[in-house]
Design a protein around this motif. Structure first.
Motif, PDB file in Angstrom:
ATOM      1  N   GLY A   1       0.292  -1.662   0.394  1.00 40.84           N
ATOM      2  CA  GLY A   1      -0.248   0.118   0.224  1.00 40.84           C
ATOM      3  C   GLY A   1       0.591   1.081  -0.313  1.00 40.84           C
ATOM      4  O   GLY A   1       1.895   1.019   0.349  1.00 40.84           O
ATOM      5  N   ARG A   2       0.279   2.879  -0.357  1.00 42.91           N
ATOM      6  CA  ARG A   2       1.253   3.494  -0.900  1.00 42.91           C
ATOM      7  C   ARG A   2       1.602   3.718   0.584  1.00 42.91           C
ATOM      8  O   ARG A   2       2.589   4.235   1.283  1.00 42.91           O
ATOM      9  CB  ARG A   2       0.147   4.845  -1.512  1.00 42.91           C
ATOM     10  N   SER A   3       0.615   4.645   1.400  1.00 39.60           N
ATOM     11  CA  SER A   3       1.190   4.610   2.706  1.00 39.60           C
ATOM     12  C   SER A   3       2.236   3.852   4.081  1.00 39.60           C
ATOM     13  O   SER A   3       2.939   4.136   4.452  1.00 39.60           O
ATOM     14  CB  SER A   3       0.022   4.318   4.069  1.00 39.60           C
ATOM     15  N   THR A   4       1.874   2.309   3.607  1.00 38.41           N
ATOM     16  CA  THR A   4       3.283   1.547   3.856  1.00 38.41           C
ATOM     17  C   THR A   4       4.252   2.321   3.010  1.00 38.41           C
ATOM     18  O   THR A   4       5.538   1.782   3.553  1.00 38.41           O
ATOM     19  CB  THR A   4       2.906  -0.552   3.829  1.00 38.41           C
TER      20      THR A   4
ATOM     21  N   PHE B   1       5.176   4.924   2.170  1.00 38.54           N
ATOM     22  CA  PHE B   1       5.586   6.224   2.561  1.00 38.54           C
ATOM     23  C   PHE B   1       6.487   5.867   3.624  1.00 38.54           C
ATOM     24  O   PHE B   1       7.981   6.582   3.949  1.00 38.54           O
ATOM     25  CB  PHE B   1       4.714   7.204   2.208  1.00 38.54           C
ATOM     26  N   LYS B   2       5.605   4.500   4.649  1.00 33.07           N
ATOM     27  CA  LYS B   2       6.737   4.544   5.961  1.00 33.07           C
ATOM     28  C   LYS B   2       7.993   3.389   5.348  1.00 33.07           C
ATOM     29  O   LYS B   2       8.969   3.840   6.411  1.00 33.07           O
ATOM     30  CB  LYS B   2       5.349   3.752   7.084  1.00 33.07           C
ATOM     31  N   TRP B   3       7.981   2.916   4.959  1.00 31.11           N
ATOM     32  CA  TRP B   3       9.390   1.867   4.759  1.00 31.11           C
ATOM     33  C   TRP B   3      10.083   3.310   4.501  1.00 31.11           C
ATOM     34  O   TRP B   3      11.833   3.159   4.896  1.00 31.11           O
ATOM     35  CB  TRP B   3       8.852   1.353   3.240  1.00 31.11           C
ATOM     36  N   LYS B   4       9.709   4.067   3.647  1.00 31.88           N
ATOM     37  CA  LYS B   4      10.987   5.341   2.766  1.00 31.88           C
ATOM     38  C   LYS B   4      11.226   5.669   4.311  1.00 31.88           C
ATOM     39  O   LYS B   4      12.502   6.698   4.294  1.00 31.88           O
ATOM     40  CB  LYS B   4      10.047   6.108   1.514  1.00 31.88           C
TER      41      LYS B   4
END
Length: 137
Positions: free
Chosen positions: A48-51, A53-56
């Motif tokens: 998912g996009r939110s995941t 961006f959290k990883w990044k």
């Protein structure tokens, strides 16, 4: 009975350490390859996009699944093979976006094949590069 001491095993990286190291390397490669966020998400297996961006933002807190770790391994191998085959960084980093007439690519860039979204496409690119290096696929 033997008096010999048992062989000690070298310490292994924890799952969290492997996840964080893999993501840090991936984001460096993505920068070198000039990949946009959508391309990065696809290469990572469509989290998912939110995941994503959290990883990044905090790779050290990521706990990646087996699929994502396998993808990272393949991408790191692709990057390494290109660095060996094409010692000029600009040539190595640009290779994935150049049209390629080799059979696995059919005149399209390797990145297009990699963005099909399947692990098998990453494997095909990795095997092609390993064969070009003269290594085992």
């Amino acid at each position: 009975m033997s008096d010999a001491a048992p062989l000690s095993q070298p310490p292994t990286a924890s799952h969290a350490e492997m996840s964080a190291a893999g993501l840090r390397a991936f984001f460096n490669i993505a920068h070198a390859w000039n990949l946009n966020a959508e391309e990065q998400i696809i290469l990572l297996g469509a989290p998912g996009r939110s995941t994503f961006f959290k990883w990044k933002a905090a790779p050290q807190s990521a706990r990646l699944g087996r699929d994502t770790l396998e993808r990272l391994s393949l991408l790191l191998g692709i990057y390494k093979a290109l660095q060996i085959l094409l010692p000029q960084p600009a040539a190595a980093d640009g290779w994935i976006k150049r049209p390629n007439s080799a059979p696995p690519f059919g005149g399209r860039p390797a990145l297009e094949r990699m963005l099909a979204g399947n692990i098998s496409d990453l494997v095909a690119v990795r095997q092609y590069l390993d064969a070009m290096r003269g290594g085992w696929a």
